[in-house]
Design an enzyme around this catalytic site. Structure first.
Site, short mmCIF file in Angstrom:
data_model
loop_
_atom_site.label_atom_id
_atom_site.label_comp_id
_atom_site.label_asym_id
_atom_site.label_seq_id
_atom_site.Cartn_x
_atom_site.Cartn_y
_atom_site.Cartn_z
N ARG A 108 -47.23 -27.49 21.29
CA ARG A 108 -45.91 -28.02 20.93
C ARG A 108 -44.97 -26.82 20.86
NH1 ARG A 108 -44.00 -32.42 16.53
NH2 ARG A 108 -44.85 -33.67 18.21
N HIS A 135 -41.56 -35.32 25.98
CA HIS A 135 -42.59 -35.72 25.02
C HIS A 135 -43.49 -36.76 25.71
CE1 HIS A 135 -44.68 -35.97 21.38
NE2 HIS A 135 -43.82 -36.58 20.60
N GLN A 138 -46.15 -39.08 23.76
CA GLN A 138 -45.55 -40.16 22.98
C GLN A 138 -45.20 -41.34 23.89
OE1 GLN A 138 -44.87 -40.34 19.45
NE2 GLN A 138 -44.64 -42.48 20.05
N ASP A 227 -34.50 -42.89 18.40
CA ASP A 227 -35.13 -41.64 17.94
C ASP A 227 -34.16 -40.99 16.97
OD1 ASP A 227 -36.71 -39.35 17.77
OD2 ASP A 227 -36.24 -38.62 19.78
N CYS A 267 -40.60 -43.34 17.69
CA CYS A 267 -41.74 -42.41 17.74
C CYS A 267 -42.07 -41.82 16.37
CB CYS A 267 -41.45 -41.30 18.74
SG CYS A 267 -40.05 -40.24 18.31
N ARG A 295 -51.25 -43.20 19.63
CA ARG A 295 -51.25 -41.79 20.07
C ARG A 295 -52.70 -41.35 20.30
NH1 ARG A 295 -46.88 -38.48 18.95
NH2 ARG A 295 -48.07 -36.98 20.18
N1 NVA Z 1 -36.70 -36.03 19.60
C1 NVA Z 1 -37.53 -35.74 18.45
C2 NVA Z 1 -38.89 -36.30 18.62
C3 NVA Z 1 -39.81 -36.11 17.45
C4 NVA Z 1 -41.18 -36.62 17.67
C5 NVA Z 1 -37.59 -34.24 18.22
O1 NVA Z 1 -37.75 -33.49 19.19
O2 NVA Z 1 -37.44 -33.82 17.08
N1 CP Z 2 -43.90 -38.69 17.16
C1 CP Z 2 -44.34 -37.44 16.95
O1 CP Z 2 -44.59 -36.65 17.88
O2 CP Z 2 -44.50 -37.14 15.64
P1 CP Z 2 -44.85 -35.72 15.01
O3 CP Z 2 -43.64 -34.85 15.16
O4 CP Z 2 -45.18 -36.01 13.58
O5 CP Z 2 -46.02 -35.13 15.74
#
Ligand code: NVA
Ligand code: CP
Length: 308
Positions: A108, A135, A138, A227, A267, A295
């Site tokens: 990540r 992502h 997801q 989101d 998500c 997931r």
């Molecule tokens: N768009 C959000 C998704 C979190 C799972 C982010 O990047 O923070």
């Molecule tokens: N939806 C998602 O990726 O959640 P986290 O940021 O908790 O991993």
């Protein structure tokens, strides 16, 4: 050996196989305990290293459980606690070392190019567990969830409300092209999808409608998704962005304009009272907890695909 970085890197056929394997593995283990391994243990004796440059609850937990269910083990590495491209060791060298220890890496990252740089030097597969640009895990889980509830996604209408230019909306546009559903994005002009993804959508004949009118975006929809208005590491004036996105909040009034049996997806983590009201996320049409569970199941087949 394959990397799972973007949905657009895979063919529709490969993506379909991932979803179908997830469905059948999930069905087969329905009487097993949460962390018991699947009968065939395809990942037995293997391990995954996970690196999180940003916080995570679901990705962290679901990959750990996914690997356990496949019969393997996982280790979580905090970039602060390892030598990770901070001057004392290059990403290239970290990648080479991890190749000797584990069988697959999940990353990540705040910089999508770290995935590419890391992937280039790893001799083992890498999975994108969220970057600033996409992502994919997801969205694959979301396709699985959608299909478990509503049947084939092909030809259905999914609406995306709010920030039209983030990692989730990018991967959703790619999924619309690969799984052949109609995507309607409702967002202000300022937060419209970027040129790169719009060009990809055009080249791939994605059935994409972008509108500034939230009502139009949700009309006839089978599923409304949103989101966080401000993503992790989104360097914006939060107050201004939230104010601009206010008309795109998913609330009772807006949800009523979709099909009466439409589902609501998010998500998570969620900004309650911002992009969605409590009434909707805790209501009957919401499938957010199932999304979180799936997931695990989607990622198990993504891991298997990397070794196929
Ligand atoms: N768009 C959000 C998704 C979190 C799972 C982010 O990047 O923070
Ligand atoms: N939806 C998602 O990726 O959640 P986290 O940021 O908790 O991993």
């Amino acid at each position: 050996m394959k990397n799972f970085i973007n949905i657009s890197d895979l063919s529709s056929k490969e993506l379909r196989l991932i979803i179908e394997e997830a469905k059948s593995r999930k069905e087969k283990r329905k009487n097993l305990n949460k962390s018991s391994p699947d009968e065939d243990k395809p990942f037995e004796g293997k391990s995954m290293a996970m690196i999180f440059e940003k916080p995570s609850t679901r990705t962290r937990m679901s990959f750990d459980i996914a690997v356990k269910q496949l019969g393997g083990s996982s280790i979580i590495l905090n970039p602060e606690g390892i030598h990770y491209g901070k001057g004392d060791e290059t990403l290239k060298d970290t990648a080479k070392v991890l190749t000797e220890y584990v069988d697959i890496v999940m990353l990540r990252t705040s910089k999508h190019k770290n995935l590419e740089e890391f992937g280039k030097h790893l001799g083992i597969p890498i999975i994108n567990g969220l970057s600033d640009q996409s992502h994919p895990c997801q969205i694959m889980s979301d396709i699985l969830t959608f299909e478990e509830i509503k049947g084939s996604v092909q030809g259905k209408i999914i609406s995306w409300l709010g920030d039209g230019n983030n990692n989730m909306s990018n991967s959703l546009i790619e999924a619309a092209g690969k799984f052949n559903f109609q995507l309607k994005i409702g967002c202000p002009k300022k937060y419209t999808p970027n040129k790169k993804i719009l060009n990809w959508a055009k080249r791939n004949n994605v059935k994409l409608i972008i509108t500034q009118k939230p009502d139009e975006a949700v009309k006839n929809s089978d599923c409304i998704m949103t989101d966080k208005w401000v993503s992790m590491n989104d360097k914006v004036d939060k107050k201004v962005k939230k104010k601009n996105l206010k008309p795109y909040q998913v609330n009772k009034k807006l949800m009523k304009k979709a099909k009466s049996n439409a589902i609501f997806m998010h998500c998570l983590p969620v900004g309650r009272g911002e992009e969605v009201t409590d009434e909707i996320i805790d209501g009957k049409q919401s499938v957010v907890w199932m999304q979180a569970l799936n997931r695990v199941h989607a990622q198990k087949s993504i891991i298997n695909w990397c070794f196929s």
